[in-house]
Design a protein around this motif. Structure first.
Motif, PDB file in Angstrom:
ATOM      1  N   ARG A   2      36.928  30.669  35.979  1.00 40.19           N
ATOM      2  CA  ARG A   2      37.933  31.243  36.877  1.00 40.19           C
ATOM      3  C   ARG A   2      39.103  30.265  36.976  1.00 40.19           C
ATOM      4  NH1 ARG A   2      36.529  35.551  39.828  1.00 40.19           N
ATOM      5  NH2 ARG A   2      37.791  34.988  41.638  1.00 40.19           N
ATOM      6  N   GLU A  26      38.610  34.633  33.770  1.00 44.06           N
ATOM      7  CA  GLU A  26      39.124  35.415  34.892  1.00 44.06           C
ATOM      8  C   GLU A  26      40.281  34.606  35.455  1.00 44.06           C
ATOM      9  OE1 GLU A  26      36.190  37.121  37.679  1.00 44.06           O
ATOM     10  OE2 GLU A  26      34.741  36.106  36.369  1.00 44.06           O
ATOM     11  N   ALA A  28      43.832  34.316  37.906  1.00 41.01           N
ATOM     12  CA  ALA A  28      44.778  34.752  38.937  1.00 41.01           C
ATOM     13  C   ALA A  28      46.093  34.079  38.593  1.00 41.01           C
ATOM     14  CB  ALA A  28      44.313  34.329  40.320  1.00 41.01           C
ATOM     15  N   ARG A  41      49.703  41.518  36.019  1.00 39.31           N
ATOM     16  CA  ARG A  41      48.609  42.508  35.969  1.00 39.31           C
ATOM     17  C   ARG A  41      48.467  43.133  34.580  1.00 39.31           C
ATOM     18  NH1 ARG A  41      50.532  43.456  41.204  1.00 39.31           N
ATOM     19  NH2 ARG A  41      51.900  45.127  40.508  1.00 39.31           N
ATOM     20  N   ALA A  45      45.173  39.963  34.269  1.00 39.78           N
ATOM     21  CA  ALA A  45      44.966  38.955  35.307  1.00 39.78           C
ATOM     22  C   ALA A  45      45.207  39.562  36.686  1.00 39.78           C
ATOM     23  CB  ALA A  45      45.910  37.778  35.093  1.00 39.78           C
ATOM     24  N   THR A  46      44.759  38.869  37.697  1.00 43.78           N
ATOM     25  CA  THR A  46      45.031  39.238  39.077  1.00 43.78           C
ATOM     26  C   THR A  46      46.369  38.626  39.470  1.00 43.78           C
ATOM     27  OG1 THR A  46      42.672  39.217  39.614  1.00 43.78           O
ATOM     28  CG2 THR A  46      44.216  39.004  41.460  1.00 43.78           C
ATOM     29  N   ALA A  47      47.276  39.433  39.970  1.00 44.59           N
ATOM     30  CA  ALA A  47      48.586  38.931  40.399  1.00 44.59           C
ATOM     31  C   ALA A  47      48.495  38.413  41.826  1.00 44.59           C
ATOM     32  CB  ALA A  47      49.643  40.026  40.314  1.00 44.59           C
ATOM     33  N   VAL A  48      49.017  37.210  42.035  1.00 39.54           N
ATOM     34  CA  VAL A  48      49.113  36.622  43.370  1.00 39.54           C
ATOM     35  C   VAL A  48      50.582  36.311  43.599  1.00 39.54           C
ATOM     36  CG1 VAL A  48      48.437  34.707  44.866  1.00 39.54           C
ATOM     37  CG2 VAL A  48      46.803  35.617  43.186  1.00 39.54           C
ATOM     38  N   ASP A  64      40.556  32.347  48.358  1.00 42.10           N
ATOM     39  CA  ASP A  64      40.083  33.721  48.121  1.00 42.10           C
ATOM     40  C   ASP A  64      39.703  33.945  46.662  1.00 42.10           C
ATOM     41  OD1 ASP A  64      40.448  34.346  50.793  1.00 42.10           O
ATOM     42  OD2 ASP A  64      42.275  35.541  50.468  1.00 42.10           O
ATOM     43  N   PHE A  65      40.423  33.322  45.727  1.00 41.90           N
ATOM     44  CA  PHE A  65      40.115  33.513  44.311  1.00 41.90           C
ATOM     45  C   PHE A  65      38.946  32.633  43.864  1.00 41.90           C
ATOM     46  CE2 PHE A  65      40.772  32.858  39.716  1.00 41.90           C
ATOM     47  CZ  PHE A  65      40.661  34.175  39.310  1.00 41.90           C
TER      48      PHE A  65
END
Length: 164
Positions: A2, A26, A28, A41, A45-48, A64-65
């Protein structure tokens, strides 16, 4: 693994992001620009979307990630080479305050690794202290500093044809 990639939509981050996701990590991707979240996205990936200068909010986002690695690819440089001389203060702030906030967030999240970019040349007068502070903070936290050279090509402030 991660990976929390700060600077995911910059010159380096935008190239790293699809490679990291493609390798099965994984990820972010942190961007300060809501308009760039879709590009993060689109890579899987997860956009922050967050400001690195909001230390509490950044710590919450990283926590949180729950990353194994925080990768610092943040800079605050203009797209226009003519504006580079006046951009030093903003980039120094990223190297000092931004780095401190990322390191604190990584520690709060229990990230085992921290990697940060730096530069492989002597910066202009008045900017060396920020670089030294940045590198010292990363190393003191057990992180790794990768000193990059100068970049040439699309998305950079220099063009490769200027150097021929």
């Amino acid at each position: 693994m991660r990976i929390f990639l700060a600077g995911a939509t910059g010159v380096i981050g935008s190239r790293l992001l699809p490679l990291l996701v493609g390798a099965g990590h994984e990820v972010a991707g942190l961007t300060r620009s809501p308009s760039k979240a879709a590009a993060v996205r689109a890579t899987g990936a997860t956009a922050v979307v967050h400001d690195v200068y909001d230390a509490d909010g950044l710590a919450t986002a990283v926590l949180d990630f729950a990353p194994d690695l925080v990768m610092h690819q943040l800079t605050d440089l203009p797209d226009d080479v003519a504006r580079l001389a006046t951009a030093g203060e903003a980039n120094s702030r990223i190297r000092t305050e931004g780095t401190a906030n990322l390191l604190a967030a990584a520690a709060a999240a229990g990230a085992k690794r921290f990697l940060a970019q730096s530069i492989a040349w002597t910066p202009p007068a008045g900017r060396g202290d920020a670089v030294a502070t940045h590198e010292s903070a990363v190393l003191a936290a057990g992180g790794v500093v990768l000193r990059y050279g100068r970049f040439h090509g699309p998305g950079t402030v220099t063009r490769s044809d200027k150097w021929r």
